[in-house]
Design an enzyme around this catalytic site. Structure first.
Site, PDB file in Angstrom:
ATOM      1  N   TYR A 169      14.790 -26.504 -55.616  1.00 36.63           N
ATOM      2  CA  TYR A 169      14.096 -27.671 -55.073  1.00 36.63           C
ATOM      3  C   TYR A 169      13.790 -28.697 -56.162  1.00 36.63           C
ATOM      4  O   TYR A 169      14.095 -29.885 -56.035  1.00 36.63           O
ATOM      5  CB  TYR A 169      12.812 -27.202 -54.379  1.00 36.63           C
ATOM      6  CG  TYR A 169      11.876 -28.292 -53.927  1.00 36.63           C
ATOM      7  CD1 TYR A 169      12.184 -29.087 -52.834  1.00 36.63           C
ATOM      8  CD2 TYR A 169      10.655 -28.499 -54.569  1.00 36.63           C
ATOM      9  CE1 TYR A 169      11.313 -30.068 -52.402  1.00 36.63           C
ATOM     10  CE2 TYR A 169       9.772 -29.476 -54.141  1.00 36.63           C
ATOM     11  CZ  TYR A 169      10.106 -30.255 -53.058  1.00 36.63           C
ATOM     12  OH  TYR A 169       9.245 -31.223 -52.632  1.00 36.63           O
ATOM     13  N   LYS A 173      15.345 -32.507 -56.716  1.00 29.37           N
ATOM     14  CA  LYS A 173      14.425 -33.646 -56.683  1.00 29.37           C
ATOM     15  C   LYS A 173      14.455 -34.418 -58.002  1.00 29.37           C
ATOM     16  O   LYS A 173      14.288 -35.645 -58.039  1.00 29.37           O
ATOM     17  CB  LYS A 173      13.006 -33.181 -56.367  1.00 29.37           C
ATOM     18  CG  LYS A 173      12.796 -32.748 -54.923  1.00 29.37           C
ATOM     19  CD  LYS A 173      12.949 -33.899 -53.954  1.00 29.37           C
ATOM     20  CE  LYS A 173      12.544 -33.502 -52.539  1.00 29.37           C
ATOM     21  NZ  LYS A 173      12.682 -34.622 -51.571  1.00 29.37           N
TER      22      LYS A 173
END
Length: 263
Positions: A169, A173
């Site tokens: 994640y 990002k």
């Protein structure tokens, strides 16, 4: 005699058509509602949350349109913009890349370093990098025609405060933050700004609902505001980047977490 309006005044929130990806629940719903409350027309994108999307849209029947699409699929992304143009008479010129596909915020369930797989990284890249790029590319013709565009990407404060093993994640990002800055440079000459709003744990969304109360309390105690950020507070920051007040701001990452992390 009337005073001529500036380009910024011509793009007040109430004049904008806004696409919010993943806009039917959690943070996305808070962002959709904030724009609707401000008078904007909003395309509420969803993938599986049909009931929530329709319920939100029915509260603003003249200014909201709920449309299903998997933003990882470029053909479905183009369909979003076609639906907006047909319903609202014009394509969105404000885009919020909020959708997060198939991710569970449970540190115990995420792969540690020794187990992190290429498939996990690829899955998050498809949802958190490639999908926003496809949405932005589909939005560009309408933005260029209008001479105006606002692109707002949703990030995370875990770059600065990596307290949980969300490796896939946070890596994707981080890539999205890089694109935020390079796209800002590429598109600024066309009147299009690109910014990111990054939160931490929010109180409370579907994704954070299983978080123990003591975790919320610990985060609140560590912030200068002594509280955990709400989806509505983060949505306020998103609106700032769409508002004429932010017309001189691009390529920035605004952290909205009560002051937990700095810069």
């Amino acid at each position: 005699m009337t005073t001529p309006t500036t380009p910024a005044e011509q793009h007040a929130l109430a004049d904008q058509i806004v696409l919010v990806t993943g806009g039917a629940r959690g943070l996305g719903a808070a962002i959709s509602r904030a724009f609707l409350d401000a008078g904007a027309r909003v395309l509420i994108n969803y993938r599986t949350s049909a009931e929530s999307a329709q319920a939100l849209g029915e509260q603003f029947p003249e200014r909201a349109l709920a449309v299903a699409a998997d933003v990882r699929d470029p053909e479905q992304v183009r369909g979003l913009f076609d639906a907006a143009a047909e319903h609202f008479g014009a394509a969105p010129t404000t885009v919020v890349n909020n959708a997060l596909v198939d991710f569970v915020f449970n540190g115990d369930a995420r792969s540690k370093v020794a187990d992190l797989s290429a498939d996990e990284l690829a899955a998050q890249f498809a949802g958190s990098v490639q999908a926003p790029v496809q949405v932005i590319q589909a939005a560009l013709p309408g933005m260029r025609a209008a001479g105006f565009g606002r692109i707002i990407n949703i990030g995370t404060n875990l770059f600065q405060h990596p307290v949980v093993p969300y490796h896939d994640y946070t890596a994707t990002k981080a890539a999205l933050l890089s694109l935020t800055r390079t796209f800002a440079d590429d598109l600024g000459c066309e009147g299009i700004t690109v910014n990111m709003v990054s939160g931490g744990l929010l109180r409370t969304t579907d994704a954070s609902a299983a978080t123990p109360e003591e975790v919320f309390d610990g985060i609140a105690a560590a912030t200068p505001l002594r509280t955990v950020t709400t989806p509505e507070q983060l949505a306020d920051a998103v609106l700032f980047f769409a508002h004429p007040w932010s017309r001189g701001v691009t390529g920035q990452n605004l952290i909205v977490d009560g002051g937990l992390v700095k810069g």
